[in-house]
Design an enzyme around this catalytic site. Structure first.
Site, PDB file in Angstrom:
ATOM      1  N   ASP A   1      -5.688  -0.253  -2.337  1.00 16.96           N
ATOM      2  CA  ASP A   1      -6.361  -1.157  -3.264  1.00 16.96           C
ATOM      3  C   ASP A   1      -7.693  -1.639  -2.740  1.00 16.96           C
ATOM      4  OD1 ASP A   1      -5.135  -2.889  -1.176  1.00 16.96           O
ATOM      5  OD2 ASP A   1      -5.933  -4.504  -2.425  1.00 16.96           O
TER       6      ASP A   1
ATOM      7  N   ASP B   1      -6.172   2.355   9.958  1.00 18.05           N
ATOM      8  CA  ASP B   1      -7.600   2.012  10.019  1.00 18.05           C
ATOM      9  C   ASP B   1      -7.894   1.420  11.400  1.00 18.05           C
ATOM     10  OD1 ASP B   1     -10.215   1.480   9.293  1.00 18.05           O
ATOM     11  OD2 ASP B   1      -9.731  -0.286   8.111  1.00 18.05           O
TER      12      ASP B   1
ATOM     13  N   LYS C   1      -7.958   7.223   9.343  1.00 18.92           N
ATOM     14  CA  LYS C   1      -9.419   7.143   9.392  1.00 18.92           C
ATOM     15  C   LYS C   1      -9.921   7.515  10.768  1.00 18.92           C
ATOM     16  CE  LYS C   1     -10.764   3.723   6.019  1.00 18.92           C
ATOM     17  NZ  LYS C   1     -11.349   2.416   5.734  1.00 18.92           N
TER      18      LYS C   1
ATOM     19  N   GLY D   1       0.783  -1.238   0.000  1.00 22.15           N
ATOM     20  CA  GLY D   1       0.000   0.000   0.000  1.00 22.15           C
ATOM     21  C   GLY D   1       0.810   1.280   0.000  1.00 22.15           C
TER      22      GLY D   1
ATOM     23  N   ARG E   1      -4.609   0.579  -7.282  1.00 27.73           N
ATOM     24  CA  ARG E   1      -3.410   1.156  -6.655  1.00 27.73           C
ATOM     25  C   ARG E   1      -2.781   2.238  -7.530  1.00 27.73           C
ATOM     26  NH1 ARG E   1      -2.024  -2.000  -2.153  1.00 27.73           N
ATOM     27  NH2 ARG E   1      -2.289  -4.246  -2.378  1.00 27.73           N
TER      28      ARG E   1
HETATM   29  P1  IMP Z   1      -5.492  -1.739   9.886  1.00 29.95           P
HETATM   30  O1  IMP Z   1      -4.617  -2.869  10.337  1.00 29.95           O
HETATM   31  O2  IMP Z   1      -6.957  -2.060  10.044  1.00 29.95           O
HETATM   32  O3  IMP Z   1      -5.126  -0.389  10.457  1.00 29.95           O
HETATM   33  O4  IMP Z   1      -5.380  -1.682   8.310  1.00 29.95           O
HETATM   34  C1  IMP Z   1      -4.313  -1.221   7.661  1.00 29.95           C
HETATM   35  C2  IMP Z   1      -4.290  -1.764   6.254  1.00 29.95           C
HETATM   36  O5  IMP Z   1      -5.592  -2.085   5.762  1.00 29.95           O
HETATM   37  C3  IMP Z   1      -3.764  -0.673   5.359  1.00 29.95           C
HETATM   38  O6  IMP Z   1      -2.365  -0.716   5.270  1.00 29.95           O
HETATM   39  C4  IMP Z   1      -4.483  -0.957   4.061  1.00 29.95           C
HETATM   40  O7  IMP Z   1      -3.739  -1.865   3.280  1.00 29.95           O
HETATM   41  C5  IMP Z   1      -5.787  -1.587   4.462  1.00 29.95           C
HETATM   42  N1  IMP Z   1      -6.911  -0.600   4.478  1.00 29.95           N
HETATM   43  C6  IMP Z   1      -7.537  -0.056   5.544  1.00 29.95           C
HETATM   44  N2  IMP Z   1      -8.496   0.804   5.176  1.00 29.95           N
HETATM   45  C7  IMP Z   1      -8.480   0.815   3.827  1.00 29.95           C
HETATM   46  C8  IMP Z   1      -9.226   1.540   2.838  1.00 29.95           C
HETATM   47  O8  IMP Z   1     -10.129   2.354   3.097  1.00 29.95           O
HETATM   48  N3  IMP Z   1      -8.917   1.259   1.542  1.00 29.95           N
HETATM   49  C9  IMP Z   1      -7.935   0.386   1.174  1.00 29.95           C
HETATM   50  N4  IMP Z   1      -7.202  -0.288   2.055  1.00 29.95           N
HETATM   51  C10 IMP Z   1      -7.467  -0.081   3.385  1.00 29.95           C
HETATM   52 MG    MG Z   2      -4.525  -3.384   1.159  1.00 33.48          MG
END
Ligand code: IMP
Ligand code: MG
Length: 181
Positions: A158, A102, A130, A43, A164
């Site tokens: 993505d 996220d 977010k 990402g 991407r």
């Molecule tokens: P977390 O572990 O939930 O904080 O997620 C982080 C990873 O989830 C990021 O590095 C992204 O690859 C993916 N991700 C989280 N939210 C989104 C989004 O809105 N669009 C695309 N990928 C996301």
């Molecule tokens: Mg991803």
């Protein structure tokens, strides 16, 4: 790909202007310390290329490859490290680079793992943060933009490995996420 977006949040020029500001701050903060950037693949690959070229400091670059989404739009929580060995972080000033914060699971897990290897310092830079309640608490040191709790794609982000290469960031039309999630 553009027609799959409900709306554009940040166009290319807006992203690049913000990267100028972030790069200036990072360059000032690390002026006297040797920086090691650990970019989280896939990402952060576009961000990495555009941001690092704006930082006129000697730095080292490593990448980590993790997966948590398994293709869909909801994180399942468990993180798979695809790397055989971790980057060499002992005694170094580490800046973790990721596309988006996220749930916090990805960055909290990576931070813990890197901290256990004895770095001098660890900071986090994300392009997007977010606004939501996180599963794991993470306080990023550098944030490009805050966004609402919506699923976004483009500029490295993505959905099922697509979008991407979109130069802007936008909200994916909900019916496209619902179809296969
Ligand atoms: P977390 O572990 O939930 O904080 O997620 C982080 C990873 O989830 C990021 O590095 C992204 O690859 C993916 N991700 C989280 N939210 C989104 C989004 O809105 N669009 C695309 N990928 C996301
Ligand atoms: Mg991803």
């Amino acid at each position: 790909m553009l027609q799959d977006l409900e709306r554009i949040l940040f166009d290319e020029a807006t992203i690049h202007r913000r990267l100028d500001e972030l790069a200036t701050r990072i360059s000032e903060d690390y002026r006297d310390r040797e920086l090691t950037v650990v970019a989280i693949l896939n990402g952060s690959v576009i961000l990495m290329a555009d941001l690092l070229r704006r930082i006129p400091l000697p730095l080292k670059l490593d990448c980590l490859s993790v997966a948590s989404y398994h293709g869909g739009a909801k994180s399942v929580g468990d993180l798979v490290f695809r790397q055989v060995s971790l980057p060499d972080v002992a005694g170094r000033h580490i800046l973790i680079l990721d596309d988006i914060l996220d749930s916090g699971v990805t960055l909290a897990t990576i931070r813990e793992k890197l901290e256990s290897a004895g770095p001098s310092s660890v900071r986090i830079c994300v392009l997007l943060e977010k606004k939501r309640t996180r599963t794991r608490a993470v306080e990023p040191d550098y944030v490009g933009f805050e966004i609402a709790d919506e699923f976004v794609v483009g500029y490295g982000l993505d959905y099922m490995e697509r979008y991407r290469n979109l130069p802007c960031i936008g909200v994916l039309r909900k019916e496209l996420v619902a179809q296969s999630a």
